[in-house]
Design a protein around this motif. Structure first.
Motif, PDB file in Angstrom:
ATOM      1  N   MET A   1       0.843  -1.192   0.000  1.00  0.00           N
ATOM      2  CA  MET A   1       0.000   0.000   0.000  1.00  0.00           C
ATOM      3  C   MET A   1       0.877   1.241   0.000  1.00  0.00           C
ATOM      4  SD  MET A   1      -2.792   1.152   2.821  1.00  0.00           S
ATOM      5  CE  MET A   1      -1.519   1.347   4.036  1.00  0.00           C
ATOM      6  N   TYR A   3       0.006   4.564   0.459  1.00  0.00           N
ATOM      7  CA  TYR A   3      -0.275   5.608   1.435  1.00  0.00           C
ATOM      8  C   TYR A   3      -1.021   5.036   2.632  1.00  0.00           C
ATOM      9  CZ  TYR A   3       0.584   8.541  -2.621  1.00  0.00           C
ATOM     10  OH  TYR A   3       1.131   9.128  -3.717  1.00  0.00           O
ATOM     11  N   VAL A   4      -0.733   5.588   3.805  1.00  0.00           N
ATOM     12  CA  VAL A   4      -1.584   5.312   4.959  1.00  0.00           C
ATOM     13  C   VAL A   4      -2.809   6.198   4.823  1.00  0.00           C
ATOM     14  CG1 VAL A   4      -1.775   5.445   7.454  1.00  0.00           C
ATOM     15  CG2 VAL A   4       0.369   4.713   6.408  1.00  0.00           C
ATOM     16  N   PRO A   5      -3.999   5.710   5.015  1.00  0.00           N
ATOM     17  CA  PRO A   5      -5.221   6.410   4.632  1.00  0.00           C
ATOM     18  C   PRO A   5      -5.681   7.473   5.593  1.00  0.00           C
ATOM     19  CG  PRO A   5      -5.772   4.374   5.654  1.00  0.00           C
ATOM     20  CD  PRO A   5      -4.279   4.388   5.553  1.00  0.00           C
ATOM     21  N   ASP A  46      -3.913   0.974   8.694  1.00  0.00           N
ATOM     22  CA  ASP A  46      -3.116   0.467   7.586  1.00  0.00           C
ATOM     23  C   ASP A  46      -3.323  -1.028   7.353  1.00  0.00           C
ATOM     24  OD1 ASP A  46      -1.827  -0.464   9.803  1.00  0.00           O
ATOM     25  OD2 ASP A  46       0.123   0.422   9.337  1.00  0.00           O
ATOM     26  N   SER A  47      -4.057  -1.706   8.239  1.00  0.00           N
ATOM     27  CA  SER A  47      -4.340  -3.122   8.036  1.00  0.00           C
ATOM     28  C   SER A  47      -5.638  -3.358   7.273  1.00  0.00           C
ATOM     29  CB  SER A  47      -4.421  -3.847   9.386  1.00  0.00           C
ATOM     30  OG  SER A  47      -5.619  -3.511  10.077  1.00  0.00           O
ATOM     31  N   ILE A  49      -6.819  -0.885   4.704  1.00  0.00           N
ATOM     32  CA  ILE A  49      -6.901  -0.067   3.504  1.00  0.00           C
ATOM     33  C   ILE A  49      -6.225  -0.779   2.338  1.00  0.00           C
ATOM     34  CG2 ILE A  49      -6.256   2.106   2.411  1.00  0.00           C
ATOM     35  CD1 ILE A  49      -8.400   2.358   4.503  1.00  0.00           C
ATOM     36  N   SER A 320      -6.656   4.313  16.173  1.00  0.00           N
ATOM     37  CA  SER A 320      -6.742   4.292  14.713  1.00  0.00           C
ATOM     38  C   SER A 320      -6.953   5.684  14.130  1.00  0.00           C
ATOM     39  CB  SER A 320      -7.930   3.426  14.277  1.00  0.00           C
ATOM     40  OG  SER A 320      -7.809   2.120  14.745  1.00  0.00           O
ATOM     41  N   VAL A 323      -4.185  10.592  11.582  1.00  0.00           N
ATOM     42  CA  VAL A 323      -3.543  10.508  10.279  1.00  0.00           C
ATOM     43  C   VAL A 323      -3.272  11.924   9.805  1.00  0.00           C
ATOM     44  CG1 VAL A 323      -3.744   9.692   7.915  1.00  0.00           C
ATOM     45  CG2 VAL A 323      -4.785   8.381   9.759  1.00  0.00           C
ATOM     46  N   THR A 358       4.818   9.220   6.743  1.00  0.00           N
ATOM     47  CA  THR A 358       4.003   8.136   6.211  1.00  0.00           C
ATOM     48  C   THR A 358       2.845   8.636   5.347  1.00  0.00           C
ATOM     49  OG1 THR A 358       2.595   8.118   8.184  1.00  0.00           O
ATOM     50  CG2 THR A 358       4.522   6.657   8.175  1.00  0.00           C
ATOM     51  N   ASN A 359       2.594   9.942   5.376  1.00  0.00           N
ATOM     52  CA  ASN A 359       1.456  10.478   4.644  1.00  0.00           C
ATOM     53  C   ASN A 359       1.797  11.654   3.748  1.00  0.00           C
ATOM     54  OD1 ASN A 359      -1.040   9.072   6.066  1.00  0.00           O
ATOM     55  ND2 ASN A 359       0.390   9.680   7.666  1.00  0.00           N
ATOM     56  N   TYR A 381     -12.055   5.298  -0.441  1.00  0.00           N
ATOM     57  CA  TYR A 381     -11.292   4.266   0.237  1.00  0.00           C
ATOM     58  C   TYR A 381     -11.818   2.892  -0.118  1.00  0.00           C
ATOM     59  CZ  TYR A 381     -10.228   8.344   3.074  1.00  0.00           C
ATOM     60  OH  TYR A 381      -9.858   9.580   3.485  1.00  0.00           O
TER      61      TYR A 381
END
Length: 393
Positions: A1, A3-5, A46-47, A49, A320, A323, A358-359, A381
């Protein structure tokens, strides 16, 4: 993946366990999924997306989008409705380029006094605008041209098309005080199926509340042509709505978090205000469904991601939620296998100031050419099943 969403932020509420007993009672049905609330689990974003896409909307400077109250997507268009600020409907192509605008505020035969709901007809070629104050429904094509108008026989606050012959109307629950329903035998019902001539075919969901209770309107959601759900406020059961009636489909089990539901005649504005003020978990009917998942959003307890494939629940707690160093209010809409959130342009312009490695690539890509005065950005998403060691039910 890659990008982290940016997703599901703002669905996540602080967990406040309450020791008061719950009056949650499971409905007596044979086919229903249990959605169990839980305070302790957390699923890293991230698990779950699989992919993120985005579309930058571009209206005109003299009539920008204020809020996105309704969003419909066709193979060729994105239809956005702003009920209260611009009081307009915007038709974009799938790249976010404006194709037409419906802005007809007024008292004329082709105009509306208010926008209470906006839907697409089943052929996805016409926009239907529910004008509660004008007591009518106006129809426009996707080029913004007026087509025709239908008078409403009673006051309605919402509408949903099941098919070309069946339209679901949500009422205020005025009963006999609504002149259009005074002679109807079941005028205590809240939901009405009408045909294309606005004649009542069937009604259901009797109003269980006192006349003076202000929160008696059920929350009605539609996902896809025939997936319509209705939930009473302060309830625990989500009903699938068809022209034949109501089918109990999901039971929100609030007992693990000490929640309260199904108040009925005992509900008062004072009591429900106290429930909200003391952060006791309740369910108001907020949910989003796509082809693969459903997000249930009880208040004051973690949001729940439910897999339609495995019937497993995944919990989205505060861990969670962070972001790009800011929080989104919520995911707002769903289409096919994706969830959609609407992000104001100024937030995405400012977020690149935060050096979250990360973003930052995604933030910079979206922010390129974007100004704080631009229209909102739609983030799409696509989710996947969480890893096995993250699963809880």
């Amino acid at each position: 993946m890659k990008y982290v969403p940016l997703i599901l932020i703002g669905l996540l509420f602080s967990c406040n366990r309450n020791t008061e007993p719950s009056n949650t009672t499971r409905p007596d049905v044979t086919r229903i999924d249990t959605i169990a609330c839980a305070p302790e689990y957390d699923t890293p974003l991230d698990s779950i997306i699989e992919k993120i896409d985005y579309v930058k909307l571009r209206s005109t400077e003299n009539n920008p989008i204020g809020e996105v109250d309704a969003l419909w997507i066709t193979p060729d268009n994105i239809v956005v409705a702003d009920y209260n600020l611009s009081k307009s409907i915007f038709i974009f192509d799938r790249l976010g380029r404006l194709q037409a605008t419906i802005s007809r505020l007024g008292r004329g035969p082709q105009e509306y006094l208010s926008i209470f709901d906006v839907v697409l007809t089943p052929d996805r070629q016409r926009v239907a605008v529910l004008d509660n104050h004008g007591k009518k429904i106006l129809y426009y094509d996707l080029a913004g041209n007026f087509l025709f108008c239908k008078e409403l026989p009673f006051y309605a606050i919402g509408m949903k098309y099941f098919d070309e012959e069946n339209i679901l109307m949500t009422t205020y629950g005025l009963g006999a005080d609504d002149p259009g329903l005074a002679s109807y035998p079941n005028n205590n019902d809240l939901l009405y199926w009408v045909d294309t001539t606005m004649r009542i075919r069937k009604s259901f969901m009797p109003n269980p509340f006192n006349k003076n209770f202000s929160c008696k309107i059920p929350l009605v959601k539609q996902f896809g042509p025939s997936r319509i759900y209705a939930t009473l406020a302060y309830s625990d059961t989500v009903y699938r709505i068809t022209p034949q009636g109501m089918i109990a489909r999901y039971w929100i089990d609030l007992s693990p978090v000490g929640g309260v539901s199904n108040l009925g005649k005992e509900a008062t504005d004072e009591k429900t205000s106290e429930l909200i003020r003391t952060t006791i978990p309740i369910f108001m009917g907020e949910l989003l469904e796509n082809d693969r998942f459903i997000i249930f959003k009880p208040l004051d307890t973690p949001a729940i991601l439910f897999s339609k494939k495995t019937s497993k629940c995944y919990y989205l707690n505060n861990g969670s939620s962070r972001v790009l160093n800011y929080h989104l209010a919520s995911v707002d809409f769903a289409h096919e296998d994706r969830f959609i959130t609407v992000v104001p342009a100024y937030q995405l312009c400012n977020v690149i100031k935060f050096k979250d490695s990360t973003n930052i690539e995604l933030a910079e890509e979206i922010a390129m050419g974007l100004t704080e005065n631009d229209d909102p950005v739609l983030l799409f998403y696509t989710l996947k099943e969480p890893e096995a060691d993250r699963q809880h039910k």
